[in-house]
Design a protein around this motif. Structure first.
Motif, PDB file in Angstrom:
ATOM      1  N   GLY A  57       0.810  -1.211   0.000  1.00 42.68           N
ATOM      2  CA  GLY A  57       0.000   0.000   0.000  1.00 42.68           C
ATOM      3  C   GLY A  57       0.845   1.264   0.000  1.00 42.68           C
ATOM      4  O   GLY A  57       0.542   2.224  -0.717  1.00 42.68           O
ATOM      5  N   ILE A  58       1.918   1.273   0.782  1.00 41.72           N
ATOM      6  CA  ILE A  58       2.758   2.473   0.829  1.00 41.72           C
ATOM      7  C   ILE A  58       3.509   2.636  -0.491  1.00 41.72           C
ATOM      8  O   ILE A  58       3.700   3.755  -0.976  1.00 41.72           O
ATOM      9  N   GLU A  59       3.905   1.521  -1.118  1.00 40.51           N
ATOM     10  CA  GLU A  59       4.539   1.599  -2.432  1.00 40.51           C
ATOM     11  C   GLU A  59       3.548   2.127  -3.473  1.00 40.51           C
ATOM     12  O   GLU A  59       3.927   2.907  -4.354  1.00 40.51           O
ATOM     13  N   LEU A  60       2.292   1.725  -3.360  1.00 35.17           N
ATOM     14  CA  LEU A  60       1.247   2.228  -4.254  1.00 35.17           C
ATOM     15  C   LEU A  60       1.095   3.733  -4.093  1.00 35.17           C
ATOM     16  O   LEU A  60       1.065   4.476  -5.078  1.00 35.17           O
ATOM     17  N   LEU A  61       1.027   4.189  -2.860  1.00 34.15           N
ATOM     18  CA  LEU A  61       0.890   5.621  -2.606  1.00 34.15           C
ATOM     19  C   LEU A  61       2.096   6.387  -3.149  1.00 34.15           C
ATOM     20  O   LEU A  61       1.954   7.436  -3.779  1.00 34.15           O
TER      21      LEU A  61
END
Length: 107
Positions: free
Chosen positions: A49-53
């Motif tokens: 999720g943080i990589e997506l953001l």
């Protein structure tokens, strides 16, 4: 499906929902149809999720973004805030928590 059901119970049934199996699919879905709000799990296969953001930020894709996660550490909160996440909803969650948190961002 649990998130979708909880969104409906929280009163957001009039909205369209798009689900992605992992972070990479999520990125592709966001690119193709800019959603009103993204709810991402922190821990997802292929792209977290943080990589997506971070990828959205790098591509200058502006979208309201929040996390649903089973973990909520100070470090996670700091990273989420640093990269523009609006909230972290911890598991287990309820329709009330969704309603209280999300009504500020979607009508």
């Amino acid at each position: 499906h649990l998130v979708r059901r909880t969104l409906i119970q929280a009163g957001f049934k009039e909205h369209d929902f798009v689900e992605a199996g992992d972070g990479q699919e999520g990125l592709e879905a966001i690119r193709s149809s800019l959603p009103d709000l993204v709810l991402a799990d922190w821990n997802m296969p292929r792209m977290s999720g943080i990589e997506l953001l971070k990828a959205l930020n790098e591509e200058d894709i502006k979208v309201k973004f929040g996390f649903i996660t089973s973990e909520q550490t100070a470090e996670m909160n700091e990273q989420a805030n640093e990269h523009g996440a609006l909230f972290l909803i911890g598991k287990p969650f309820s329709a009330d928590i969704f309603r209280e948190t999300l009504s500020e961002y979607i009508q």
